[in-house]
Design a protein around this motif. Structure first.
Motif, PDB file in Angstrom:
ATOM      1  N   SER A 118      -0.709 -49.387 -13.460  1.00 19.07           N
ATOM      2  CA  SER A 118       0.032 -48.156 -13.233  1.00 19.07           C
ATOM      3  C   SER A 118      -0.971 -47.065 -12.883  1.00 19.07           C
ATOM      4  CB  SER A 118       0.832 -47.767 -14.482  1.00 19.07           C
ATOM      5  OG  SER A 118       1.492 -46.548 -14.287  1.00 19.07           O
ATOM      6  N   THR A 120      -1.562 -43.181 -11.935  1.00 17.09           N
ATOM      7  CA  THR A 120      -0.964 -41.857 -12.078  1.00 17.09           C
ATOM      8  C   THR A 120      -2.000 -40.827 -11.658  1.00 17.09           C
ATOM      9  OG1 THR A 120       0.430 -42.587 -13.914  1.00 17.09           O
ATOM     10  CG2 THR A 120       0.093 -40.226 -13.675  1.00 17.09           C
ATOM     11  N   GLN A 171       2.889 -34.529  -9.953  1.00 12.04           N
ATOM     12  CA  GLN A 171       2.417 -35.751 -10.609  1.00 12.04           C
ATOM     13  C   GLN A 171       3.094 -36.940  -9.961  1.00 12.04           C
ATOM     14  OE1 GLN A 171       1.872 -35.912 -14.945  1.00 12.04           O
ATOM     15  NE2 GLN A 171       3.049 -37.796 -14.960  1.00 12.04           N
ATOM     16  N   THR A 177       3.266 -41.371  -9.796  1.00  9.66           N
ATOM     17  CA  THR A 177       3.003 -42.623 -10.497  1.00  9.66           C
ATOM     18  C   THR A 177       3.341 -43.780  -9.568  1.00  9.66           C
ATOM     19  OG1 THR A 177       3.486 -41.631 -12.648  1.00  9.66           O
ATOM     20  CG2 THR A 177       3.552 -44.034 -12.512  1.00  9.66           C
TER      21      THR A 177
END
Length: 523
Positions: A185, A187, A263, A265
């Motif tokens: 993941s 981010t 932001q 992800t």
């Protein structure tokens, strides 16, 4: 500038310098047939030759984004503001709003409406670009011969792109997925102004430059075909002078499909046990790539499965009085010993500041005890050499029980709680349980010598009090040690007190009901 033909078409305008024709860009004329071209001013010599070339462009309308500078530190490309005049116009004013803020005047001047050329436009430029990305909205107002102004008319808005793309901040990659489908993941945080999408660069550290597939893949990523493998990047990771990446991928465009930001992800499939180095960079709509984020190294490892240990079922702490086998010598008035009482001084005057105390110890056996109810004095009594009662902990109640395993246990450590209950004055109460004392584990004390008087035990804690109690019926009396309720009380209220006692592991051992107290209404 103006060319010999007047087609109104968009032209690729070039300038001839150093024996080379260089393109300045594609420009569209205004209604007067003039092409407005930003070009560095030349003071000491004449302007070089210019030429215009026809180009075929799709009819997509005006561009909502304005590139203020072609490069960081380069010349400013102004915004052109065009509008038509209305009959009786004698003057115009142009206002600008930055990010929906207050209006500011950017241009004004005399302008007379020409009935013979009603479509003639007034063109002005604005080169005062804000230092950061912003939305610029323009409004025009015209005035007649008497100075009467028209309503503000919106001309349009432009998104001013920063001269340099922002640099993303990539967080430490996190392992997700399972052994059959390992994933990472990613981010990162990045301002979105001027950013169309992101470029994700990756290299397998176990086979750099091999040309073999890395196993780094995602359904929403597509390969960046213009990326040059082997390019050197400096300053992206500690303890490494240069980095080389073998692959680069492009994310979807920012927005509803990928996330508005700032932001972002992104889950990506990887190979288990394979070391990767990953970095992210912003990309604008023209394909220009900004500075890369600091790089992170990542290796997907199978998660450590911890054994599931069920939490042992614990019984609810007992609610009971402290002494289950109290000595007959204790007067009924002082049963139970651990109880809430109204604190009064030697003259039987109630303490108005801290009217309630919890009886926690007996002081009958100490000499020259000075009460501190209705005062801010410390508890003081005589020091007797060799007497164990020089330690105030010897005054704390010890459990009187028929069970030898609990007989002699100290009341401490404890915390006192209270709950307002209904009475004739307050028929409805919240029922909230409130902590009214801190945890009392030990009693602080020291020995002080006073010349010509002797030595004294001093307890420097105003949370503790001592005073004299007497049974008005049997005249039974005693001097006790109390733990004060230092929280405010309501006049005429009734409170139920609870003493929560802890064991040596600081776990709740029992709850001791300490009775109810009625606060006098004339306190």
């Amino acid at each position: 500038m103006q060319f010999d033909f007047n087609s109104g078409a968009s032209l690729l305008i070039q300038v001839y310098t150093n024996s080379v024709w260089s393109s300045l860009g594609v420009f569209t004329p205004d209604t007067n047939g003039l092409y407005w071209v930003p070009y560095p001013p030349c003071v000491l010599k004449a302007l070089p030759p210019f030429q215009g070339c026809f180009v075929n462009l799709p009819s997509t309308g005006d561009c909502a984004q304005h590139v203020a500078q072609a490069a960081d530190g380069g010349p400013i490309a102004p915004i052109r503001i065009r509008f038509k005049l209305t009959p009786r116009t004698r003057e115009y004013r142009i206002y600008r709003s930055v990010d929906d803020g207050p209006l500011s005047l950017v241009a004004q001047g005399a302008a007379v409406f020409d009935p013979a050329n009603p479509n003639k436009q007034v063109v002005r430029t604005d080169d005062g670009m804000p230092p950061s990305a912003a939305q610029l909205c323009y409004f025009v107002q015209v005035l007649d011969e008497h100075g009467n102004g028209s309503p503000l008319s919106p001309i349009g808005c432009k998104q001013v792109k920063p001269a340099k793309l922002p640099r993303p901040i990539l967080a430490e990659p996190q392992a997700i997925g399972v052994i059959a489908n390992p994933q990472v993941s990613l981010t990162w945080f990045c301002p979105t102004s001027g950013v169309a999408r992101f470029q994700v660069k990756v290299v397998r550290d176990d086979q750099p430059g091999s040309g073999k597939p890395s196993g780094f893949a995602s359904p929403i990523l597509k390969a960046h075909i213009n990326f040059k493998p082997g390019s050197l990047f400096a300053g992206l990771i500690n303890n490494s002078k240069y980095l080389r990446f073998d692959e680069a991928y492009l994310t979807p465009r920012t927005g509803a499909g990928f996330g508005p930001g700032p932001q972002f992800t992104l889950p990506v499939n990887v190979l288990a046990g394979v070391p990767y180095t990953i970095s992210v960079a912003a990309m604008d709509a023209q394909g220009n790539v900004g500075d890369s984020s600091p790089a992170w190294k990542f290796t997907w490892q199978p998660p450590i499965v911890l054994p599931s240990v069920p939490w042992p079922a614990r019984p609810v702490p007992a609610v009971k009085i402290f002494d289950d086998n109290l000595s007959p010598s204790v007067a009924p008035y002082f049963r139970p010993r651990v109880a809430a009482v109204l604190l009064k001084d030697a003259n039987f005057q109630l303490d108005p500041l801290y009217p309630v105390g919890i009886r926690i110890g007996n002081c009958d056996t100490v000499n020259n005890l000075i009460s501190n109810v209705r005062s801010t004095n410390f508890i003081t009594y005589n020091f007797v050499s060799g007497d164990p009662r020089n330690d105030p902990h010897e005054l704390i109640f010890k459990r009187q029980s028929a069970d030898p395993s609990h007989r002699g246990e100290s009341l401490l450590p404890i915390v006192v709680y209270r709950q307002q209950v209904t009475n004739d004055t307050f028929a409805r109460v919240s029922g909230n349980l409130v902590q009214v004392t801190p945890l009392l584990e030990r009693i602080p004390y020291y020995v002080q010598f006073v010349p010509r008087q002797g030595s004294f035990i001093i307890i420097p804690d105003r949370l503790l009090a001592t005073t004299f109690e007497i049974d008005p019926i049997s005249n039974a009396n005693g001097t006790f040690l109390y733990l004060r309720d230092q929280q405010p009380v309501i006049r005429g209220a009734r409170y139920q007190y609870f003493v929560v006692r802890f064991n040596q592991k600081h776990e709740v051992a029992e709850v001791i009901p300490a009775g109810q107290i009625d606060i006098p209404p004339n306190l």
